[in-house]
Design a protein around this motif. Sequence first.
Motif, mmCIF file in Angstrom:
data_model
loop_
_atom_site.group_PDB
_atom_site.id
_atom_site.type_symbol
_atom_site.label_atom_id
_atom_site.label_comp_id
_atom_site.label_asym_id
_atom_site.label_seq_id
_atom_site.Cartn_x
_atom_site.Cartn_y
_atom_site.Cartn_z
ATOM 1 N N ARG A 223 0.812 -1.215 0.000
ATOM 2 C CA ARG A 223 0.000 0.000 0.000
ATOM 3 C C ARG A 223 0.851 1.273 0.000
ATOM 4 N N LEU A 224 2.176 1.121 0.038
ATOM 5 C CA LEU A 224 3.039 2.292 -0.063
ATOM 6 C C LEU A 224 2.777 3.024 -1.377
ATOM 7 N N PRO A 225 2.851 4.358 -1.374
ATOM 8 C CA PRO A 225 2.524 5.124 -2.595
ATOM 9 C C PRO A 225 3.300 4.667 -3.828
ATOM 10 N N CYS A 226 4.566 4.296 -3.645
ATOM 11 C CA CYS A 226 5.367 3.886 -4.802
ATOM 12 C C CYS A 226 4.993 2.507 -5.318
ATOM 13 N N LEU A 227 4.164 1.778 -4.569
ATOM 14 C CA LEU A 227 3.775 0.428 -4.968
ATOM 15 C C LEU A 227 2.266 0.261 -5.053
ATOM 16 N N ALA A 228 1.560 1.377 -5.201
ATOM 17 C CA ALA A 228 0.100 1.300 -5.251
ATOM 18 C C ALA A 228 -0.338 0.537 -6.497
ATOM 19 N N PRO A 229 -1.475 -0.147 -6.425
ATOM 20 C CA PRO A 229 -1.954 -0.900 -7.594
ATOM 21 C C PRO A 229 -2.348 0.023 -8.732
ATOM 22 N N PRO A 230 -2.494 -0.501 -9.938
ATOM 23 C CA PRO A 230 -2.901 0.336 -11.075
ATOM 24 C C PRO A 230 -4.287 0.927 -10.839
ATOM 25 N N PRO A 231 -4.609 2.026 -11.501
ATOM 26 C CA PRO A 231 -5.957 2.589 -11.376
ATOM 27 C C PRO A 231 -7.017 1.554 -11.746
ATOM 28 N N GLN A 232 -8.156 1.655 -11.119
ATOM 29 C CA GLN A 232 -9.224 0.670 -11.281
ATOM 30 C C GLN A 232 -9.592 0.459 -12.738
ATOM 31 N N ARG A 233 -9.690 1.528 -13.492
ATOM 32 C CA ARG A 233 -10.150 1.414 -14.880
ATOM 33 C C ARG A 233 -9.124 0.747 -15.788
ATOM 34 N N LEU A 234 -7.857 0.646 -15.333
ATOM 35 C CA LEU A 234 -6.808 0.049 -16.161
ATOM 36 C C LEU A 234 -6.498 -1.398 -15.768
ATOM 37 N N CYS A 235 -7.263 -1.951 -14.832
ATOM 38 C CA CYS A 235 -7.032 -3.338 -14.416
ATOM 39 C C CYS A 235 -7.551 -4.317 -15.482
ATOM 40 N N PHE A 236 -7.033 -5.534 -15.415
ATOM 41 C CA PHE A 236 -7.518 -6.641 -16.255
ATOM 42 C C PHE A 236 -7.387 -6.357 -17.751
ATOM 43 N N ASP A 237 -6.325 -5.658 -18.153
ATOM 44 C CA ASP A 237 -6.171 -5.344 -19.577
ATOM 45 C C ASP A 237 -4.712 -5.480 -19.988
ATOM 46 N N ASP A 238 -4.478 -6.288 -21.031
ATOM 47 C CA ASP A 238 -3.111 -6.520 -21.509
ATOM 48 C C ASP A 238 -2.462 -5.259 -22.051
ATOM 49 N N SER A 239 -3.254 -4.339 -22.582
ATOM 50 C CA SER A 239 -2.675 -3.161 -23.225
ATOM 51 C C SER A 239 -1.945 -2.260 -22.238
ATOM 52 N N LEU A 240 -2.151 -2.477 -20.945
ATOM 53 C CA LEU A 240 -1.435 -1.698 -19.947
ATOM 54 C C LEU A 240 0.038 -2.092 -19.888
ATOM 55 N N TYR A 241 0.364 -3.339 -20.245
ATOM 56 C CA TYR A 241 1.727 -3.847 -20.106
ATOM 57 C C TYR A 241 2.349 -4.335 -21.406
ATOM 58 N N PHE A 242 1.548 -4.502 -22.463
ATOM 59 C CA PHE A 242 2.059 -5.100 -23.696
ATOM 60 C C PHE A 242 1.704 -4.244 -24.899
ATOM 61 N N LYS A 243 2.583 -4.276 -25.863
ATOM 62 C CA LYS A 243 2.301 -3.690 -27.162
ATOM 63 C C LYS A 243 1.623 -4.759 -27.999
ATOM 64 N N ILE A 244 0.333 -4.577 -28.236
ATOM 65 C CA ILE A 244 -0.423 -5.547 -29.011
ATOM 66 C C ILE A 244 -0.785 -4.930 -30.357
ATOM 67 N N GLN A 245 -1.380 -5.712 -31.237
ATOM 68 C CA GLN A 245 -1.579 -5.273 -32.618
ATOM 69 C C GLN A 245 -2.388 -3.996 -32.709
ATOM 70 N N ASP A 246 -3.411 -3.874 -31.909
ATOM 71 C CA ASP A 246 -4.238 -2.675 -31.974
ATOM 72 C C ASP A 246 -3.476 -1.431 -31.559
ATOM 73 N N ASP A 247 -2.399 -1.630 -30.775
ATOM 74 C CA ASP A 247 -1.627 -0.482 -30.320
ATOM 75 C C ASP A 247 -0.680 0.033 -31.393
ATOM 76 N N ALA A 248 -0.503 -0.725 -32.480
ATOM 77 C CA ALA A 248 0.416 -0.295 -33.525
ATOM 78 C C ALA A 248 -0.083 0.977 -34.184
ATOM 79 N N ARG A 249 -1.394 1.122 -34.220
ATOM 80 C CA ARG A 249 -1.968 2.355 -34.745
ATOM 81 C C ARG A 249 -2.142 3.354 -33.624
ATOM 82 N N SER A 250 -2.385 4.588 -33.951
ATOM 83 C CA SER A 250 -2.584 5.605 -32.933
ATOM 84 C C SER A 250 -3.821 5.260 -32.123
ATOM 85 N N PRO A 251 -3.738 5.314 -30.779
ATOM 86 C CA PRO A 251 -4.894 4.946 -29.966
ATOM 87 C C PRO A 251 -6.042 5.913 -30.152
ATOM 88 N N ALA A 252 -7.229 5.353 -30.185
ATOM 89 C CA ALA A 252 -8.411 6.194 -30.327
ATOM 90 C C ALA A 252 -8.651 6.973 -29.049
#
Length: 463
Positions: free
Chosen positions: A418-447
């Motif tokens: 729970r330390l500030p430097c180790l806080a979990p990702p924001p709620q809306r960004l959980c459970f999504d590969d695009s937060l950590y990986f460059k996937i095919q859809d990311d090759a284009r400019s994000p909408a």
Amino acid sequence: AASPLTCPHHLLPLSLGLFQGALLLFFALFVTYDELSARVEDADLVANRLYGIFPLFQDIQVMLAVGLGLLLTFLPRYGLSALTHNFLLLNFSTQWALVLQGLLQHFHHGQVHLDLRSLLTAEFAAVTVLISVGAVLGRISPCQQLVVATCEVPVYLASEWAIVTRLGVLDVGGTITIHVFSCYFGLGVSKALFGAARQPLHPKETPTPSSDLLSLVGTLILWVFWPSFVAVLCQPGDAQHRAILNTLLAMSASAVTTVVASSLLERDGKLSPGHLQNGSLAGGVAIGVVADMAVPPVAALALGSLSAVACVLGFRFLTPLLARKLALQDQCGIHNLHGLPGVLGAAASAVAILLASQDTSRSHFSQVFPTGGNASETSGGQWGDRGAGGQALCQAAGLAVALGGSLLAGLLTGTALRLPCLAPPPQRLCFDDSLYFKIQDDARSPAPGSIAEEGTLALKERV
């Protein structure tokens, strides 16, 4: 404004790079291979030892890297992260355990002697981490997962020493030392990290048919190779033979019972994929503590069935209850697969010991501890010396140590996360590969408003 994205993307490779550098230095200074042929004149005996353990070791590798990784892919947009982070944690935790084991157990005359058995036991320590993070899967960052591994591995080694070496608990398949420990450590982390706030259902949290299918493939892989996990450390011969047979019977019973229980609990008799993915494995968790004991085959079948029922009922009733009453987050249901069957297996071991005759007890004990010296030096006293009742009490004490110690250590680790430097990702960004990986859809400019854009904005704010 976007919430800060913790654990910037450059911090993870920096941390891993520093760890690998320290590991290389440690291995260069202290680690050498243990040459069995130098201590054993019979070359055939050396070869038999190697070929007796290596095929089982390979099975366990498939279980952990492939089977367990696929089991975690039930989250439809987090499969790439689940597989990759599981693989990363497996390697990081194994290396960290090798260092600690080397310093604590294998450091002689300024050197650490490495062999296949020490690597195997290090992977058992890594298993606890892989199970524990299942409670918070998708809600913590990779850096936080590494912190969990850094804290959990030394606690596991201390717990395993206290339970097996000091108390003399019989647990060849790791039911108490691995499954119970890792479950309640993970639940402790989850409770301390998220506190009393109940986590709302995330829109990306619901499995899809394709993600459930991939997860079920992981279950089948684990189911096939599980006997190797239970039997690999058994004394070759009758004990190992019994362990394999008992594990197969227990897991077969749990698979069939899961289908029955799920059909009875679900509407219109339909099956729940989550029940199949977990309940089919519950027998393997419960049987580990009695797998090499001289129990009748019907006992293995009964234990497998009971553990499957406990697992399915846990998913159906207990998990929602704990979430509602205690705000306890258990993303993968590790309490149902590892906690409940683990406690059931520990209780079954005490009953099996009490029912065993004294002659059987002494014979079994000598097979469980295949050391060159007195068994009392390894386990803190022979079963025959303390009696069946005393050994049954030791089994209960081992369960209490594993449960209480892991829960306390997990709460402390979750508090550190729970330390500030180790806080979990924001709620809306959980459970999504695009937060950590460059996937095919990311090759284009994000909408505008897309997850990729949100992640980019949050990272910029953090930096």
